[in-house]
Design a protein around this motif. Structure first.
Motif, mmCIF file in Angstrom:
data_model
loop_
_atom_site.group_PDB
_atom_site.id
_atom_site.type_symbol
_atom_site.label_atom_id
_atom_site.label_comp_id
_atom_site.label_asym_id
_atom_site.label_seq_id
_atom_site.Cartn_x
_atom_site.Cartn_y
_atom_site.Cartn_z
ATOM 1 N N PRO A 1 50.377 37.714 31.750
ATOM 2 C CA PRO A 1 51.066 38.904 32.192
ATOM 3 C C PRO A 1 50.492 39.567 33.204
ATOM 4 C CG PRO A 1 50.884 39.465 29.528
ATOM 5 C CD PRO A 1 50.021 37.854 29.757
ATOM 6 N N ALA A 2 50.470 39.750 34.289
ATOM 7 C CA ALA A 2 50.350 40.676 35.744
ATOM 8 C C ALA A 2 49.970 42.179 35.679
ATOM 9 C CB ALA A 2 50.703 40.458 36.755
ATOM 10 N N VAL A 3 49.419 42.601 35.802
ATOM 11 C CA VAL A 3 48.704 44.138 34.821
ATOM 12 C C VAL A 3 48.978 44.805 36.128
ATOM 13 C CG1 VAL A 3 46.841 46.013 34.296
ATOM 14 C CG2 VAL A 3 47.130 43.471 33.069
ATOM 15 N N THR A 4 49.700 45.844 36.775
ATOM 16 C CA THR A 4 50.185 46.620 37.377
ATOM 17 C C THR A 4 50.110 47.515 37.496
ATOM 18 O OG1 THR A 4 52.336 47.350 36.845
ATOM 19 C CG2 THR A 4 52.692 45.179 37.968
ATOM 20 N N ALA A 5 49.310 48.048 38.188
ATOM 21 C CA ALA A 5 48.425 49.746 38.374
ATOM 22 C C ALA A 5 49.758 50.997 38.099
ATOM 23 C CB ALA A 5 48.662 49.904 39.630
ATOM 24 N N PRO A 6 49.223 51.376 37.306
ATOM 25 C CA PRO A 6 50.341 52.510 37.200
ATOM 26 C C PRO A 6 50.834 53.587 38.486
ATOM 27 C CG PRO A 6 48.760 53.437 36.461
ATOM 28 C CD PRO A 6 48.367 51.808 36.898
ATOM 29 N N LEU A 7 52.246 53.955 39.106
ATOM 30 C CA LEU A 7 52.550 55.084 39.999
ATOM 31 C C LEU A 7 51.948 56.670 39.855
ATOM 32 C CD1 LEU A 7 56.101 53.548 40.706
ATOM 33 C CD2 LEU A 7 54.058 52.900 41.558
#
Length: 158
Positions: free
Chosen positions: A151-157
């Motif tokens: 799964p793609a890892v998204t950067a935290p906002l």
């Protein structure tokens, strides 16, 4: 998009192949090790077929098929005379003739578990087939688990 629908199934299929394949390979390895005298103290002796035990098997379509188990007499390493029935049911040309000399293999601790040497050859052949099938299934399952997309890892906002 299609990749996200396929990912869970690759993992499930990978585990479905990996675990039973590894267990089958371990079981086949044990079957081969015991058949080749690598486990426990096993001895060989010369025996003679003294009788046949008739066995009735159910075949496809409900018809009955007759087979025979060989009854063998042999003498153990400590001089005891034993009479055992082979575990393998034989049909037609595979049946031993009465009076035929056969090699008997038996565990030293329990000679009643003896079997005719050719029976252990058949178990070895089946064990090799199970081992290869289990290793291939485990390898394919491991490959599916390794190749499934992460799964793609998204950067935290912030």
């Amino acid at each position: 998009m299609a990749n996200s629908y396929l990912r869970p199934f690759l993992g499930l299929l990978g585990w479905f192949l990996l675990v039973p394949g590894a267990l089958a390979a371990l079981g086949a390895f044990w079957l081969l090790a015991s058949g080749l005298n690598l486990v426990g103290d096993t001895r060989s002796a010369q025996g003679r077929v003294v009788a046949h035990e008739v066995v009735i098997l159910q075949a496809r379509g409900g018809r009955q098929v007759h087979g025979k188990k060989s009854v063998v007499e042999f003498t153990t390493h400590d001089g005891r005379a034993m009479r055992v029935t082979d575990s393998l049911v034989r049909r037609q040309q595979a049946v031993h003739t009465l009076g035929e000399a056969v090699t008997v293999r038996y565990p030293t601790s329990d000679p009643l578990q003896a079997e005719i040497g050719s029976s252990s050859w058949i178990k070895g052949f089946i064990g090799i087939g199970m081992l290869l099938a289990g290793l291939v299934a485990a390898a394919v399952g491991g490959l599916l688990l390794r190749l499934r997309p992460k799964p793609a890892v998204t950067a935290p906002l912030a």
